[in-house]
Scaffold this active site. Structure first.
Site, mmCIF file in Angstrom:
data_model
loop_
_atom_site.group_PDB
_atom_site.id
_atom_site.type_symbol
_atom_site.label_atom_id
_atom_site.label_comp_id
_atom_site.label_asym_id
_atom_site.label_seq_id
_atom_site.Cartn_x
_atom_site.Cartn_y
_atom_site.Cartn_z
ATOM 1 N N SER A 5 0.832 -1.198 0.000
ATOM 2 C CA SER A 5 0.000 0.000 0.000
ATOM 3 C C SER A 5 0.865 1.246 0.000
ATOM 4 O O SER A 5 1.630 1.479 0.944
ATOM 5 C CB SER A 5 -0.913 0.013 1.229
ATOM 6 O OG SER A 5 -1.577 1.261 1.318
ATOM 7 N N HIS A 28 -1.236 -1.348 -4.232
ATOM 8 C CA HIS A 28 -2.501 -0.921 -3.634
ATOM 9 C C HIS A 28 -2.509 0.592 -3.457
ATOM 10 O O HIS A 28 -1.585 1.167 -2.876
ATOM 11 C CB HIS A 28 -2.681 -1.613 -2.279
ATOM 12 C CG HIS A 28 -4.040 -1.451 -1.685
ATOM 13 N ND1 HIS A 28 -5.129 -2.193 -2.090
ATOM 14 C CD2 HIS A 28 -4.494 -0.619 -0.706
ATOM 15 C CE1 HIS A 28 -6.182 -1.852 -1.388
ATOM 16 N NE2 HIS A 28 -5.835 -0.887 -0.544
ATOM 17 N N ASP A 30 -4.755 3.673 -1.981
ATOM 18 C CA ASP A 30 -5.874 4.076 -1.142
ATOM 19 C C ASP A 30 -6.335 5.476 -1.521
ATOM 20 O O ASP A 30 -5.602 6.457 -1.344
ATOM 21 C CB ASP A 30 -5.467 4.057 0.334
ATOM 22 C CG ASP A 30 -5.284 2.652 0.860
ATOM 23 O OD1 ASP A 30 -6.232 1.852 0.743
ATOM 24 O OD2 ASP A 30 -4.208 2.338 1.399
ATOM 25 N N MET A 32 -8.887 8.356 -0.668
ATOM 26 C CA MET A 32 -9.753 8.809 0.425
ATOM 27 C C MET A 32 -10.173 10.254 0.185
ATOM 28 O O MET A 32 -9.377 11.067 -0.289
ATOM 29 C CB MET A 32 -9.022 8.706 1.765
ATOM 30 C CG MET A 32 -8.434 7.353 2.071
ATOM 31 S SD MET A 32 -7.705 7.302 3.725
ATOM 32 C CE MET A 32 -6.716 5.825 3.605
ATOM 33 N N HIS A 61 -8.383 1.237 -4.175
ATOM 34 C CA HIS A 61 -9.369 1.050 -3.110
ATOM 35 C C HIS A 61 -10.004 2.405 -2.819
ATOM 36 O O HIS A 61 -9.382 3.280 -2.226
ATOM 37 C CB HIS A 61 -8.669 0.482 -1.867
ATOM 38 C CG HIS A 61 -9.550 0.329 -0.684
ATOM 39 N ND1 HIS A 61 -9.050 0.112 0.583
ATOM 40 C CD2 HIS A 61 -10.905 0.355 -0.550
ATOM 41 C CE1 HIS A 61 -10.050 0.021 1.437
ATOM 42 N NE2 HIS A 61 -11.181 0.166 0.770
ATOM 43 N N MET A 63 -12.146 4.701 -0.921
ATOM 44 C CA MET A 63 -12.830 4.978 0.343
ATOM 45 C C MET A 63 -13.446 6.370 0.224
ATOM 46 O O MET A 63 -12.977 7.337 0.811
ATOM 47 C CB MET A 63 -11.835 4.882 1.505
ATOM 48 C CG MET A 63 -11.396 3.464 1.787
ATOM 49 S SD MET A 63 -10.041 3.335 2.966
ATOM 50 C CE MET A 63 -8.646 3.409 1.821
ATOM 51 N N MET A 132 -11.968 -5.463 5.237
ATOM 52 C CA MET A 132 -11.147 -4.537 6.014
ATOM 53 C C MET A 132 -10.882 -5.125 7.396
ATOM 54 O O MET A 132 -11.816 -5.513 8.110
ATOM 55 C CB MET A 132 -11.843 -3.188 6.151
ATOM 56 C CG MET A 132 -11.963 -2.407 4.860
ATOM 57 S SD MET A 132 -10.361 -1.959 4.168
ATOM 58 C CE MET A 132 -9.665 -0.931 5.461
ATOM 59 N N ASP A 170 -7.120 -6.072 4.113
ATOM 60 C CA ASP A 170 -6.414 -4.796 4.198
ATOM 61 C C ASP A 170 -6.479 -4.272 5.616
ATOM 62 O O ASP A 170 -7.563 -4.033 6.141
ATOM 63 C CB ASP A 170 -7.065 -3.795 3.233
ATOM 64 C CG ASP A 170 -6.371 -2.442 3.212
ATOM 65 O OD1 ASP A 170 -5.344 -2.279 3.893
ATOM 66 O OD2 ASP A 170 -6.859 -1.540 2.502
#
Length: 226
Positions: A5, A28, A30, A32, A61, A63, A132, A170
């Site tokens: 990540s 990965h 993230d 957000m 991913h 979020m 998660m 994750d």
């Protein structure tokens, strides 16, 4: 598969961070938005830059709020896997089909407190299920072993032939936790701090993969597949 990540990497040198884990399977990312989760990271422009900087498949991913609007753009840009949260989407199955039609794998993520049972029937629309094992929003949190019951439920459905998808985890994945996650039936392991805080991130990826294989062998043995 190991998916480092970049949330734990140096954001000023993301290209170098990707190169440092070239032995990984996925990278990965993230995303957000400071609404769905209380943190703000990066978005589609940075993902597009990363796609030019690395040959690693990007595992995005999301979020974020309103993934129905934003998720297709990540697939269209060239992300290999685009995962959104069940808790945020208006049309879970419809968005999965849109992502797939744009050329990416579609992933469904669920928070630690979200039950898996309401989504078992819709998982046929997906390629990955992301469980998660921390509350989404920040790296460096402690692994929550209680979520492994959801992994085991999904693993049983996959092994029975009812589903074909990768089970991903994750949050808090490290030398101390990866084997128990693998033994529960995980296929893809997201690791941030365990990789990017290591002296040699590439070697950390290799070590985690070896540990995951050991745990998966025990999972296979327990299921009578050996």
């Amino acid at each position: 598969m190991i998916a480092p990540s970049i949330l734990s990497a140096d954001f000023a040198h993301l290209g170098a961070a990707a190169e440092a884990v070239s032995q990984a399977d996925w990278l990965h990312v993230d995303v957000m938005d400071n609404h769905f989760v209380p943190n703000l990271t990066l978005g589609l422009p940075v993902v597009k830059s990363l796609l030019r900087a690395t040959d690693l498949p990007l595992d995005c991913h999301l979020m974020i709020e309103d993934p129905d609007r934003w998720a297709p753009g990540y697939a269209e840009a060239g992300a290999a896997n685009v995962t959104f949260h069940a808790e945020a989407a208006r049309d879970v199955a419809g968005l999965a089909r849109t992502i797939r039609s744009a050329g990416a794998l579609a992933g469904l993520a669920i928070k630690p407190g979200t039950a898996i049972e309401p989504y078992l029937q819709v998982l046929k629309e997906f390629d990955t299920l992301l469980v998660m094992s921390v509350e989404p929003g920040f790296g460096g949190q402690s692994f929550m072993p209680e979520v492994l019951s959801k992994v085991r439920t999904a693993r049983r459905h996959v092994d029975s032939g009812h589903l074909r998808l990768f089970i991903e985890i994750d949050g808090g994945i490290s030398d101390d936790t990866i084997e128990q996650a693998a033994e529960a039936g995980v296929d893809v392991f997201v690791a941030g701090s365990a990789v990017y805080e290591a002296a040699e991130p590439g070697l950390a990826v290799q070590r985690l993969r070896q540990q995951a294989r050991a745990g998966m062998a025990r999972c296979a043995h327990a299921a009578g597949r050996l």
